[in-house]
Design an enzyme around this catalytic site. Structure first.
Site, PDB file in Angstrom:
ATOM      1  N   GLU A 170       0.825  -1.240   0.142  1.00 47.24           N
ATOM      2  CA  GLU A 170      -0.026  -0.119   0.150  1.00 47.24           C
ATOM      3  C   GLU A 170       0.932   1.321   0.018  1.00 47.24           C
ATOM      4  O   GLU A 170       0.740   1.964   0.932  1.00 47.24           O
ATOM      5  CB  GLU A 170      -1.033  -0.096   0.907  1.00 47.24           C
ATOM      6  CG  GLU A 170      -1.976  -1.171   1.104  1.00 47.24           C
ATOM      7  CD  GLU A 170      -3.304  -1.026   2.151  1.00 47.24           C
ATOM      8  OE1 GLU A 170      -3.179  -0.217   2.757  1.00 47.24           O
ATOM      9  OE2 GLU A 170      -4.155  -1.806   2.010  1.00 47.24           O
ATOM     10  N   GLU A 379      -5.125  -8.699   0.517  1.00 47.17           N
ATOM     11  CA  GLU A 379      -6.105  -8.216   1.800  1.00 47.17           C
ATOM     12  C   GLU A 379      -7.401  -8.238   1.357  1.00 47.17           C
ATOM     13  O   GLU A 379      -7.764  -7.498   0.420  1.00 47.17           O
ATOM     14  CB  GLU A 379      -5.530  -7.172   2.298  1.00 47.17           C
ATOM     15  CG  GLU A 379      -4.013  -7.226   3.339  1.00 47.17           C
ATOM     16  CD  GLU A 379      -3.570  -5.935   3.789  1.00 47.17           C
ATOM     17  OE1 GLU A 379      -4.471  -4.970   4.455  1.00 47.17           O
ATOM     18  OE2 GLU A 379      -2.506  -5.756   3.912  1.00 47.17           O
TER      19      GLU A 379
END
Ligand code: BGP
Length: 479
Positions: A170, A379
């Site tokens: 991220e 995720e």
């Protein structure tokens, strides 16, 4: 399209769960580990929910064998974990800490002994503080060489056994929260610097992938991007344009660079006009193009809905819900480009995150159409309050429903022709949520750890544990 029959999940589909070093390991100053930016940041009063930190977290460092035994009991095919850079290089560069290397060596061997495929994340936000002090961490291009050295060290140590790697977790979140909203370390608000820092991170990502080809030629590597597909609030053309602006500046700004080594045009022009575009040096774009990933890692939690934002409209200043009090999230935006608005068609969690399984299918198709890369869902999961019942069980039917509907969306995407590598639920055990303490739980396994009060760290299997076990056993046949 509505499908009558769904394609089956691929035979070798990687059913798994994910974690990150800072959120599970604890042992923050054990066996020669250096201090990370998070070790420092959490000690500043008011930064995290009730001052929680990862000093102990869920003590995975000492209990990884117990945790892996539980993974094996569940039949998990893969486990995604991250390496703490400061365990390997306490000062970010220089001398290697052999005990740090040994820890992940043992962890990897333990996984393989239980037939669990390791997915190793190289960087999940915990930067050695020494590098922040030395040259401002990601603020300096110097980090690219230190990151290269760190990556090569990991490739040499683990590349023989680890075949799936995630480069940066991220990048869009750690740069934005670190340099635009100041919610993460180093707690800076500076738009110009944000885009520069991000450019350095993109270069580091490309270098990581480039070196990987030499050291782990038979492995696969990609970044994990936090993808929140953009919706338009209405069919008004100005809202559609706002959503396009958001998709380009908040998503393509990263994914285009990963896949093509290019920044999207309209966003680049906009940032140049504002004096915010990053400074690019000769050779940067050539390097970015060399860093093409094998897959797009996607961390999906929710979609975001946008509408037109006037030139004097809302900014990024809005409050983020880190308390679990529903309805406390505020809208944010960039004047003249877009602003967020609540999507009344969607349910929300207590932390005001939209629940939108169909958004996952939409996102997977967008990535497939635009980049043609296979996708690893690195995720996806539900952060909620969990309660231990008097009989000692945890009845998290809401989590089962969340994961079941998202898996169904994955299967629909597979039927649409999306190439899927695997699906990692966030998370296996409960763990520390960066800003939300221990009360926002994600795991299949409850960990008795709290902001206050009793915390013996014992593990309890939740209802969802048994459910996911069956999903894996049947290769997703009975969703
Ligand atoms: C992702 C991060 C994870 C994890 C997850 C849940 O952005 O990669 O590390 O924390 O989100 O977020 P939160 O803990 O804020 O609920």
């Amino acid at each position: 399209m509505l499908h009558e029959n769904l394609k089956a999940f691929p035979e070798n589909f990687l059913w798994g769960a994910a974690s990150a070093a800072y959120q599970v390991e604890g042992a923050w100053d054990v066996d020669g580990k250096g201090v990370s930016n998070w070790d420092k940041f959490v000690r500043i009063p008011g930064k995290t929910f009730k001052g929680t930190n990862g000093d102990v977290a869920v003590d995975h460092y000492h209990r990884y064998k117990e945790d892996i035994a539980l993974m094996a009991e569940m039949g998990m095919k893969t486990y995604r974990f991250s390496v703490a850079w400061a365990r390997i290089f306490p000062n970010g560069s220089g001398e290697v800490n052999e005990k740090g290397l040994a820890f992940y060596n043992d962890l990897i061997d333990e996984l393989l002994e239980h037939n669990i495929e390791p997915i190793l994340t190289i960087y999940h936000w915990d930067l050695p503080q020494a590098l922040q002090d030395k040259y401002g961490g990601w603020e300096s291009r110097e980090i690219v060489e230190d990151f290269r050295n760190y990556c090569i060290t990991l490739y040499k140590a683990y590349g023989d056994r680890v075949k799936y790697w995630v480069s940066l977790n991220e990048q869009n979140i750690f740069t934005r929260l670190g340099y635009q909203t100041a919610m993460h370390p180093p707690g800076v608000k500076d738009d110009k610097l944000f885009y520069q820092v991000n450019h350095h991170a993109s270069l580091a990502n490309a270098v990581a992938i480039k070196e990987f080809r030499t050291y782990v030629p038979d492995g696969k590597i990609g970044p994990s991007f936090a993808y929140s597909p953009a919706y338009a609030a209405t069919s008004k053309p100005e809202d559609i344009l706002a959503a396009e602006n958001a998709e380009e500046l908040s998503n393509h700004w990263w994914m285009d660079v990963y896949a093509w080594g290019e920044y999207p045009k309209a966003s680049w022009e906009y940032l140049e006009r504002k004096g915010l575009a990053p400074q690019v040096e000769k050779g940067d774009f050539a390097l970015l193009k060399e860093g093409k990933p094998d897959f797009m890692g996607v961390n999906y939690y929710q979609t975001t809905t946008f509408e037109k934002n006037p030139l004097d409209g809302v900014t990024m200043e809005g409050t983020f819900n880190t308390t679990g009090k529903k309805g406390t999230m505020e809208d944010t935006g960039i004047p003249g480009l877009f602003k967020t608005i609540t999507n009344e068609n969607l349910e929300r969690t207590n932390w005001d995150w939209n629940i939108d399984p169909q958004g996952l299918r939409i996102g997977l198709r967008r990535i497939t159409n635009r980049y043609g890369l296979p996708i690893l869902i690195s995720e996806n999961g539900l952060g909620e309050y969990d309660k231990v019942e008097e009989d000692g069980t945890i009845q998290d039917g809401y989590r089962i429903e969340y994961i079941r509907t998202h898996l169904k969306a994955v299967q629909e995407a597979i039927t649409d022709g999306v190439e899927m590598i695997g699906y990692c639920v966030w998370s296996f055990t409960d763990l520390l949520s960066w800003l939300n303490g221990f009360q926002k739980r994600y795991g299949f396994v409850y960990v008795n750890q709290h902001e206050e009060g009793e915390h013996d760290l014992r593990r309890i299997k939740k209802k969802s544990f048994y459910w996911y076990k069956e999903v894996i056993e049947s290769n997703g046949e009975n969703l």
